[in-house]
Enzyme design. Structure first.
Site, PDB file in Angstrom:
ATOM      1  N   ALA A 224       4.734  -6.679  -2.806  1.00  0.00           N
ATOM      2  CA  ALA A 224       4.119  -7.941  -2.410  1.00  0.00           C
ATOM      3  C   ALA A 224       2.666  -7.987  -2.837  1.00  0.00           C
ATOM      4  O   ALA A 224       1.920  -8.895  -2.475  1.00  0.00           O
ATOM      5  CB  ALA A 224       4.232  -8.122  -0.903  1.00  0.00           C
TER       6      ALA A 224
ATOM      7  N   ASP B 104      -7.274  -0.127  -5.318  1.00  0.00           N
ATOM      8  CA  ASP B 104      -6.313  -0.035  -4.210  1.00  0.00           C
ATOM      9  C   ASP B 104      -6.429   1.290  -3.463  1.00  0.00           C
ATOM     10  O   ASP B 104      -6.440   1.337  -2.239  1.00  0.00           O
ATOM     11  CB  ASP B 104      -4.875  -0.202  -4.744  1.00  0.00           C
ATOM     12  CG  ASP B 104      -4.724  -1.470  -5.571  1.00  0.00           C
ATOM     13  OD1 ASP B 104      -5.599  -2.338  -5.482  1.00  0.00           O
ATOM     14  OD2 ASP B 104      -3.730  -1.562  -6.312  1.00  0.00           O
TER      15      ASP B 104
HETATM   16  C1  GLA Z   1      -3.545  -3.969  -9.145  1.00  0.00           C
HETATM   17  C2  GLA Z   1      -4.216  -2.674  -9.594  1.00  0.00           C
HETATM   18  C3  GLA Z   1      -5.709  -2.693  -9.274  1.00  0.00           C
HETATM   19  C4  GLA Z   1      -6.367  -3.970  -9.815  1.00  0.00           C
HETATM   20  C5  GLA Z   1      -5.572  -5.218  -9.418  1.00  0.00           C
HETATM   21  C6  GLA Z   1      -6.087  -6.471 -10.065  1.00  0.00           C
HETATM   22  O1  GLA Z   1      -3.593  -4.079  -7.762  1.00  0.00           O
HETATM   23  O2  GLA Z   1      -3.616  -1.571  -8.947  1.00  0.00           O
HETATM   24  O3  GLA Z   1      -6.327  -1.551  -9.785  1.00  0.00           O
HETATM   25  O4  GLA Z   1      -6.527  -3.892 -11.201  1.00  0.00           O
HETATM   26  O5  GLA Z   1      -4.202  -5.077  -9.740  1.00  0.00           O
HETATM   27  O6  GLA Z   1      -7.361  -6.777  -9.609  1.00  0.00           O
END
Ligand code: GLA
Length: 399
Positions: free
Chosen positions: A132, A181
């Protein structure tokens, strides 16, 4: 089980399950958690060494573990009722049980970083929706890293832990993600968003608590298979743009983070049209994050909301990582009274939107979005109301 606030009783229930699955080794054991995240602004900027502003959310993974005397790791995923085991001496990406790669990748990176590990028995449960765009996989990596570190009495500082988990995802799972993340899952703070500089890996906490405003997440419940291939393609396009500017400008351009808006404007026409649009998104998005942080620091939530709206438009038109369902959720949101900002969040091609609302409108928003989205997309979206939550932590450690 609701994991928003995990009580002693809840943990006791989990220990009961743990004890049914594994024989007590008599060694150190503990319970640990790591949250998912939602990014408020700064999308696709982390791998361009730029800025992001995520919060950890009140949804998380809880892992219970006990050290073993040998080098085996045995894991049980309570949610999916799946089990696996692997040896610390024989780590390779598993083609069948792909979820196990998150755990194997992390222990592999811990060992590669020179830390000695012993095996462990592990169980985990999660209330972060999967696929999600709320980083359930980063949370699984981070909770595994914390569990293995603490059980093995290793002190790995949080930024190092985040980098290690990112490498696990890059090298073992095969997703070329940036640092955002794993970083926010490790270092998230209650009532704060983190303004992260993805070049230096430093951060500043930005207060995000105001009784008048609320963050609401809408889950479109769609996920296009394109995420990984398109993600890597965008990364390549950004690299091309950075190389172009490195060639043009009389200073070193390591990443799009180094290019100013004026420099972009001066040279944009010399770039292939698509590459110019990708670069424009990243350069302006970095600017939006910095402006947004200032707005939040001054308590100017309407200005922040406006930047969220601009961010979505840029992700949709210039970066082309949105999809019809996400655009629909954003459009429906912006028609509602009390909505200051709405945008897609995460990698895109499905997943969630993040919305900033006046608090008194939250109930009406939920109702109208559910109806409106169901009518057009034929799906009832899930809606989560969340405050900025704490990052990964030890819930208990015994023995
Ligand atoms: C995913 C990747 C992150 C980032 C986002 C976009 O969540 O895991 O490192 O690049 O996409 O901002």
């Amino acid at each position: 089980m609701l994991l928003e606030e995990i009580s002693v009783q809840d943990l006791n229930k989990l220990w009961k399950i743990f004890n049914q699955k594994f024989t007590d080794t008599g060694l150190i054991k503990g319970a640990f958690s790591a949250p998912g995240r939602v990014n408020l602004i700064g999308e696709h900027t982390d791998y361009n060494e730029g800025f992001v502003l995520p919060i950890a959310i009140e949804k998380k993974i809880i892992m219970l573990g006990q050290l073993r005397r040998d080098r085996l790791v045995q894991v049980c995923d309570l949610g999916y009722k799946a089990e696996t085991k692997f040896s610390l001496d024989n780590l390779y990406p598993d083609k069948k049980d792909t979820w196990a790669n998150y755990l194997m990748g992390v222990v592999d990176e811990i060992q590669k970083a020179g830390y000695p590990l012993q095996g462990a028995n592990l169980i985990f449960t999660s209330n972060i929706p999967q696929r999600a765009g709320l980083s359930s996989s980063a949370a699984l990596e981070v909770v595994t890293a914390l569990t293995m570190a603490k059980l093995n009495l290793l002190e790995i500082e949080p930024v190092k832990m985040a980098c290690l988990c990112r490498r696990a995802e890059n090298n073992f799972v095969g997703v070329a993600c940036g640092i955002m993340d794993q970083y926010i899952s490790c270092l998230g703070q209650k009532n704060y968003a983190l303004f992260i500089d993805c070049r230096s890996n430093d951060y500043e906490p930005v207060p995000f608590k105001n009784h008048n405003y609320q963050i609401v997440i809408c889950n479109s419940k769609v996920q296009r298979g394109l995420v990984n291939s398109e993600y890597n393609k965008r990364k390549e396009e950004c690299k091309m743009a950075a190389e172009f500017f490195n060639h043009k400008l009389k200073r070193e351009i390591r990443a799009l983070r180094d290019v100013t808006i004026d420099e972009y404007k001066k040279y944009q026409r010399q770039l292939p049209e698509v590459i110019a649009r990708r670069a424009r998104h990243v350069i302006l998005e970095n600017y939006r994050v910095q402006t947004g942080v200032q707005a939040l620091r001054m308590g100017n939530y309407p200005a922040f909301g406006q930047l969220m709206i601009e961010s979505h438009k840029s992700l949709k038109d210039d970066y082309e990582v949105s999809c019809a369902e996400l655009d629909l959720l954003v459009d429906l949101a912006l028609e509602q009274e009390g909505v200051l900002g709405a945008r897609m969040t995460g990698a895109g091609f499905g997943g969630c939107t993040v919305n900033l609302l006046k608090r008194e409108y939250v109930d009406a928003f939920e109702k109208t979005i559910k109806q409106g989205y169901k009518k057009i997309a034929g799906i009832i979206p899930d809606i989560y109301v969340t405050q900025p939550a704490e990052g990964a932590k030890v819930l208990e450690l015994r023995g």
